[in-house]
Every structure is written in C-alpha cells, then in structure tokens.
Design an enzyme around this catalytic site. Structure first.
Site, PDB file in Angstrom:
ATOM      1  N   GLY A  20      -4.079   7.191  -4.094  1.00 43.05           N
ATOM      2  CA  GLY A  20      -5.422   7.293  -4.639  1.00 43.05           C
ATOM      3  C   GLY A  20      -5.924   6.045  -5.328  1.00 43.05           C
ATOM      4  CE1 TYR A  21      -3.193   5.033  -9.439  1.00 45.70           C
ATOM      5  CE2 TYR A  21      -1.521   3.380  -8.992  1.00 45.70           C
ATOM      6  CZ  TYR A  21      -1.974   4.451  -9.724  1.00 45.70           C
ATOM      7  OH  TYR A  21      -1.194   4.939 -10.750  1.00 45.70           O
ATOM      8  N   GLY A  22      -7.735   2.861  -5.512  1.00 46.43           N
ATOM      9  CA  GLY A  22      -8.667   2.106  -4.683  1.00 46.43           C
ATOM     10  C   GLY A  22      -8.806   2.682  -3.287  1.00 46.43           C
ATOM     11  CG  ASP A  23     -11.322   5.144  -2.209  1.00 43.45           C
ATOM     12  OD1 ASP A  23     -10.995   6.116  -2.915  1.00 43.45           O
ATOM     13  OD2 ASP A  23     -12.456   4.648  -2.214  1.00 43.45           O
ATOM     14  N   GLY A  24      -6.648   3.807  -1.358  1.00 42.38           N
ATOM     15  CA  GLY A  24      -5.601   3.290  -0.487  1.00 42.38           C
ATOM     16  C   GLY A  24      -5.521   1.776  -0.446  1.00 42.38           C
TER      17      GLY A  24
END
Length: 317
Positions: A52-56
C-alpha cells in the site's frame, strides 16, 4: 551494526530497519538508491515496505534497486498486505483472496520469488481471522514467505492470532508485530508489548521518531522540505505538534546537548533498547537524514537520561 533475533524465531536482522514508505512518491529512485547504499554499508539488513505504500511504487523502486544494486541475499526483505489505496480511498481487505493476490503482486514488483517476512498490514473485522491466517500459512507452505507477522494489531488481536497459529502444520507461526512506538507514542506498552513477549513475537516499532517530530525540526515552525509540509503526510505529522509533544521534544534536545549527540540518535537509542524491541524501522527523505539515524548504533543512553525520558514521556494511565 548488531543483529538481533526476531522474537523466538531463528530469523536475525539488523537492530535498525530501513523504512520505505515515501519511496516512489516523496523520495525518488536516485535518493532511494543512496539511502539503500548507506544502510547496507552501515551493516543494515532489514528493509521494510508494503503493497500500500505509494500504490505499490515503494515496492517497484525497491525491486529495481534489488535487481541491480545489491545482492538479494544481503537483504532481509519485509513487506505487508491488507491495505489498498488504488481507488483513491483507503480500503482494508484481509480476505484470503485479497491477501494472496497482493502477495503475488508484491513479489512481481519486487522482482523476487519470496519475501523474508510477510505481514498483515492491519486488523479487519471484514474477514474471519482464521481465513486471514490461512493466507499466511499458504504463503509459508508455498515458499513465497519465509516468516510471517502482523502489524497494527491490538494486544488481544495479537494474542488471538498468535495462539491460533501456534499449531500450524507448516510452521507458519507469528514471529513479529509491527506497531507505532516512540517517546511520543507509548500506547503499545499497555498490551501489545506484553502480549508479544509472552508469545515469543519480536516488536518492530514503526515511526520511532514520532513521525519525525522527535528530530526537533518542528520546534520553530514547519520546514518547507519536511513531511508536515507534504500534501501526502501533513495530517500524519500534525497529531504530534501539541504541547505534550513539545515537552518531550525539549527533553530529548536537552539530553542530546548533554551527551553530544543528535535528538534523532537519542530518540532511536531509547526505543531500540526497550524490552521486546527487535529493530525500529526508520524512514528518511534523504540519505543524509538516514545517516543521521544510523549514528544511533554506537549510542547507549546512561540510566539517568533514560529515566528522565521515561518520566517526561509516560503515557496517561
């Protein structure tokens, strides 16, 4: 850098972890590469990211660096699943379907066939706990994850999950819990840390610098290049810009001046040596900031300093 075992497992990691929450968003690939080099050169091994960090994007950047910058075996790679923001909203889904799909996508972005530590990013009432844990078992059984853990679970949630997995036929027992823990956030001491200790889980504190506030950078305002000035993280930092936090930060700065260290080193040394802690996970915007954190490796707080910090930061009971 010294290494520690993760709980009662055989997994060993550096006693400081590298967090990558801002990679691919506020930290570009060049700066990320500099951070990873600095961390590995200092003897660090644990690198933590999440789907979930930066949408992957965090995983994508890390994967590109692992492909050409370092030997995969030199890194203890940890990631998380269960939180998705691709729709623009925070969506929590810890169903077996969502978790295993997220793991496959993480492995693709990271360019590897396995992660060393796979963690459920947060608790959810939207899926039965046994179903969530079955995904962890499947990941271990298939070899896609070597060890498994949880993140942001309360004390009873941690204990329940660990107990259910104790008899796992594939040995997929929980080895860690990742939770916010710092001089500004000591709530984990009430139940999570005791539960982890009783059940053999290692504690991995996230945001050990109080979301950057313990660095002292916000004492006179909000620097333009800080997280509080970022549209992505302003709300993340704001909760610790209150009067209680200022008193704690002032105490950290005073301790730093007395020991000839930086506030960052003081704050990290304090949480690193708390009972049950394996490795604080530190994120930085730049390699220079990260190097400042790595200086905590050689610092041991005198008992009187530790006692003073314990007192000023004591959570409400």
């Amino acid at each position: 850098m010294e290494e520690r075992r993760v709980g009662s497992s055989g997994l060993r990691v550096s006693r400081l972890g590298l967090g990558t929450m801002t990679w691919g968003r506020d930290t570009d690939e060049h700066e990320s590469a500099d951070q990873l080099r600095a961390f590995l050169d200092a003897g660090g091994t644990l690198v933590d990211t999440a789907a979930g960090y930066g949408d992957g994007d965090s995983e994508r950047v890390l994967g590109s660096l692992l492909d050409g910058l370092v030997d995969r075996d030199d890194v203890v790679l940890a990631t998380k699943a269960g939180i998705d923001r691709r729709s623009g909203q925070r969506v929590v889904d810890t169903s077996r379907r969502a978790l295993l799909a997220a793991l496959d996508a993480s492995l693709d972005r990271l360019g590897t066939d396995h992660v060393d530590l796979w963690q459920v990013h947060t608790w959810s009432d939207g899926a039965p706990l046994k179903e969530t844990l079955s995904a962890l078992e499947d990941a271990v059984r298939s070899g896609r994850a070597r060890y498994v853990g949880v993140s942001n679970y309360s004390g009873w949630q941690t204990a329940r999950a660990a107990t259910l997995l104790e008899g796992s036929p594939v040995g997929a027992r929980l080895v860690s819990t990742q939770v916010e823990y710092s001089l500004l956030a000591r709530g984990a001491e009430r139940e999570v840390v005791p539960a982890a200790g009783a059940l053999g889980l290692g504690v991995l504190p996230w945001s050990p610098l109080g979301r950057g506030v313990l660095s002292g950078k916000y004492r006179t305002g909000t620097p333009a290049d800080s997280r509080a000035a970022s549209p992505h993280f302003a709300g993340f930092v704001e909760r610790y810009l209150d009067e209680r936090s200022r008193r704690v930060v002032d105490a950290v700065v005073t301790a730093a001046e007395g020991l000839g260290a930086s506030p960052v080193e003081i704050a990290l040394a304090w949480v690193r040596d708390r009972p049950g802690v394996v490795a604080p996970v530190v994120g930085a915007r730049t390699a220079a900031q990260l190097r400042g954190s790595l200086g905590a490796e050689d610092l041991v707080l005198p008992p009187q300093i530790r006692a003073a910090l314990d007192e000023v930061s004591a959570p409400a009971r």
